[in-house]
Design an enzyme around this catalytic site. Structure first.
Site, mmCIF file in Angstrom:
data_model
loop_
_atom_site.group_PDB
_atom_site.id
_atom_site.type_symbol
_atom_site.label_atom_id
_atom_site.label_comp_id
_atom_site.label_asym_id
_atom_site.label_seq_id
_atom_site.Cartn_x
_atom_site.Cartn_y
_atom_site.Cartn_z
ATOM 1 N N ASP A 21 -34.270 9.948 -35.388
ATOM 2 C CA ASP A 21 -32.844 9.765 -35.681
ATOM 3 C C ASP A 21 -32.037 10.979 -35.229
ATOM 4 O O ASP A 21 -32.505 12.115 -35.337
ATOM 5 C CB ASP A 21 -32.673 9.536 -37.193
ATOM 6 C CG ASP A 21 -31.334 8.909 -37.514
ATOM 7 O OD1 ASP A 21 -30.618 8.494 -36.581
ATOM 8 O OD2 ASP A 21 -30.993 8.840 -38.704
ATOM 9 N N GLY A 24 -27.423 10.000 -31.198
ATOM 10 C CA GLY A 24 -25.982 9.830 -31.007
ATOM 11 C C GLY A 24 -25.225 11.089 -31.413
ATOM 12 O O GLY A 24 -24.347 11.569 -30.679
ATOM 13 N N GLU A 68 -32.582 -4.274 -36.503
ATOM 14 C CA GLU A 68 -31.163 -4.102 -36.831
ATOM 15 C C GLU A 68 -30.388 -3.439 -35.689
ATOM 16 O O GLU A 68 -29.154 -3.454 -35.667
ATOM 17 C CB GLU A 68 -31.018 -3.251 -38.113
ATOM 18 C CG GLU A 68 -31.412 -3.966 -39.398
ATOM 19 C CD GLU A 68 -32.927 -4.214 -39.519
ATOM 20 O OE1 GLU A 68 -33.719 -3.346 -39.093
ATOM 21 O OE2 GLU A 68 -33.312 -5.291 -40.017
ATOM 22 N N ASN A 69 -31.096 -2.815 -34.750
ATOM 23 C CA ASN A 69 -30.395 -2.104 -33.668
ATOM 24 C C ASN A 69 -29.656 -3.057 -32.716
ATOM 25 O O ASN A 69 -28.816 -2.616 -31.931
ATOM 26 C CB ASN A 69 -31.362 -1.220 -32.869
ATOM 27 C CG ASN A 69 -31.744 0.059 -33.596
ATOM 28 O OD1 ASN A 69 -32.793 0.642 -33.343
ATOM 29 N ND2 ASN A 69 -30.888 0.509 -34.511
ATOM 30 N N TRP A 70 -29.938 -4.390 -32.811
ATOM 31 C CA TRP A 70 -29.166 -5.346 -32.002
ATOM 32 C C TRP A 70 -27.699 -5.331 -32.416
ATOM 33 O O TRP A 70 -26.845 -5.823 -31.687
ATOM 34 C CB TRP A 70 -29.725 -6.766 -32.144
ATOM 35 C CG TRP A 70 -31.128 -6.920 -31.655
ATOM 36 C CD1 TRP A 70 -32.248 -7.039 -32.427
ATOM 37 C CD2 TRP A 70 -31.585 -6.959 -30.296
ATOM 38 N NE1 TRP A 70 -33.369 -7.144 -31.630
ATOM 39 C CE2 TRP A 70 -32.995 -7.110 -30.315
ATOM 40 C CE3 TRP A 70 -30.940 -6.886 -29.050
ATOM 41 C CZ2 TRP A 70 -33.766 -7.185 -29.162
ATOM 42 C CZ3 TRP A 70 -31.713 -6.964 -27.897
ATOM 43 C CH2 TRP A 70 -33.104 -7.116 -27.960
ATOM 44 N N LEU A 198 -36.308 4.894 -45.279
ATOM 45 C CA LEU A 198 -37.315 4.313 -44.378
ATOM 46 C C LEU A 198 -36.723 3.340 -43.353
ATOM 47 O O LEU A 198 -37.350 3.063 -42.330
ATOM 48 C CB LEU A 198 -38.403 3.586 -45.172
ATOM 49 C CG LEU A 198 -39.430 4.472 -45.864
ATOM 50 C CD1 LEU A 198 -40.399 3.613 -46.671
ATOM 51 C CD2 LEU A 198 -40.219 5.314 -44.850
ATOM 52 N N GLU A 210 -47.207 9.942 -46.942
ATOM 53 C CA GLU A 210 -46.401 11.100 -47.322
ATOM 54 C C GLU A 210 -45.132 11.088 -46.464
ATOM 55 O O GLU A 210 -45.164 10.658 -45.305
ATOM 56 C CB GLU A 210 -47.185 12.400 -47.056
ATOM 57 C CG GLU A 210 -48.456 12.523 -47.863
ATOM 58 C CD GLU A 210 -48.185 12.673 -49.358
ATOM 59 O OE1 GLU A 210 -47.198 13.349 -49.723
ATOM 60 O OE2 GLU A 210 -48.947 12.091 -50.154
HETATM 61 C C1 FPP Z 1 -31.642 6.697 -33.433
HETATM 62 O O1 FPP Z 1 -30.622 7.627 -33.193
HETATM 63 C C2 FPP Z 1 -32.338 6.422 -32.195
HETATM 64 C C3 FPP Z 1 -32.556 5.180 -31.675
HETATM 65 C C4 FPP Z 1 -32.123 3.929 -32.321
HETATM 66 C C5 FPP Z 1 -33.208 5.006 -30.382
HETATM 67 C C6 FPP Z 1 -34.464 5.837 -30.243
HETATM 68 C C7 FPP Z 1 -35.013 5.635 -28.919
HETATM 69 C C8 FPP Z 1 -35.472 6.618 -28.137
HETATM 70 C C9 FPP Z 1 -35.482 8.024 -28.493
HETATM 71 C C10 FPP Z 1 -36.103 6.249 -26.869
HETATM 72 C C11 FPP Z 1 -37.580 6.306 -27.106
HETATM 73 C C12 FPP Z 1 -38.260 5.406 -26.229
HETATM 74 C C13 FPP Z 1 -39.584 5.418 -26.037
HETATM 75 C C14 FPP Z 1 -40.147 4.557 -25.009
HETATM 76 C C15 FPP Z 1 -40.455 6.296 -26.835
HETATM 77 P P1 FPP Z 1 -29.113 7.184 -33.435
HETATM 78 O O2 FPP Z 1 -28.585 6.618 -32.179
HETATM 79 O O3 FPP Z 1 -29.034 6.302 -34.628
HETATM 80 O O4 FPP Z 1 -28.447 8.567 -33.726
HETATM 81 P P2 FPP Z 1 -27.201 8.851 -34.706
HETATM 82 O O5 FPP Z 1 -27.690 8.594 -36.108
HETATM 83 O O6 FPP Z 1 -26.921 10.300 -34.465
HETATM 84 O O7 FPP Z 1 -26.102 7.942 -34.277
#
Ligand code: FPP
Length: 244
Positions: A21, A24, A68-70, A198, A210
């Site tokens: 996380d 962004g 949920e990311n959709w 989670l 853990e």
């Molecule tokens: C959450 O950060 C991140 C994601 C939903 C995407 C994670 C994907 C990658 C790092 C690419 C990994 C790919 C492979 C193949 C291992 P966020 O966008 O929710 O960040 P924010 O909370 O700061 O907005």
């Protein structure tokens, strides 16, 4: 009654799950588009795969895209799918060098066809590597996985001609119907980026995991951060519901 197992202190976690996380926010803090954060997040994922293998971890589950990311903007979803697809297409040399076997959890059917194809190809190409198994959780949700597992149990009953009420549902049967029943439950779940939840990740498997939370944003993570998390884990006492 047999003694409840107590994990030895100081052990390296066999299976680690990571909620990556903060991509962004990492980008926004630099006046960059969010997509740059995901690009850097992918670089961090590669660093951490290598670090995990070097530290002796055998299984790593990465939460790359949740059910949920959709709900993100179409542009961000398209970028993330493209990023993952390109990564899978060109990183075989990296997986070969580190000795990574790729597996997948999540509902494959809703992924773009190109990602499905890349995923199937890389799983086949890396099937013989055994230094570390990396589970890419893509279009993954813990509740969705449990619902799909229940469906498989019911289908199994129908196919075997079990009574109308089916055969008894046990933990073993349900576990066996999960996406990757051969993986051990995670010992440690890491979440970066300051949040402490989670978010639907490995809900069944996390029963005795853990938890480790880090304020650092995912794109900033490196080998030392993982080592610190493992050191913290090594000091935990795990009783699995028993007593010391
Ligand atoms: C959450 O950060 C991140 C994601 C939903 C995407 C994670 C994907 C990658 C790092 C690419 C990994 C790919 C492979 C193949 C291992 P966020 O966008 O929710 O960040 P924010 O909370 O700061 O907005």
């Amino acid at each position: 009654m047999g003694a409840t197992p107590v994990a030895p202190a100081g052990a390296v976690p066999t299976h680690v799950g990571i909620i990556m996380d903060g991509n962004g926010r990492w980008a926004t803090a630099r006046n960059l588009p969010r997509t740059n954060g995901h690009q850097e997040g992918l670089e961090a994922a590669k660093r951490i795969v290598r670090a995990a293998a070097d530290l002796g971890c055998r299984y790593l589950s990465l939460y790359a895209f949740s059910t949920e990311n959709w709900n993100r903007t179409p542009d961000e979803v398209k970028f993330l799918m493209g990023l993952v697809g390109r990564h899978l297409r060109k990183e075989l040399p990296f997986y070969t060098e580190v000795g990574v076997r790729i597996v997948h959890s999540g509902d494959t059917a809703r992924l773009p066809k190109s990602v499905q194809t890349q995923l199937a190809g890389v799983m086949e190409d890396t099937a013989g590597f055994n230094r570390i198994t990396v589970n890419l959780a893509l279009n993954y949700g813990g509740r969705d996985e449990i619902v799909r597992a229940v469906g498989r149990v019911i289908e199994g009953d129908a196919a075997s001609g079990a009574t109308p009420c089916g055969s008894p549902v046990t933990e073993e049967r349900l576990r066996g119907a999960l996406d990757l029943p051969e993986l051990p439950d995670p010992d440690l779940i890491i979440r970066t980026g300051g949040e402490r939840r989670l978010s639907n990740f490995l809900l069944w498997q996390c029963a005795y995991a853990e938890l480790y939370f880090s304020d650092k944003l995912w794109p900033d993570w490196d080998h030392d951060d993982l080592r610190e998390a493992f050191a913290d884990y090594a000091c935990r006492t795990r009783n699995f519901g028993g007593v010391r």
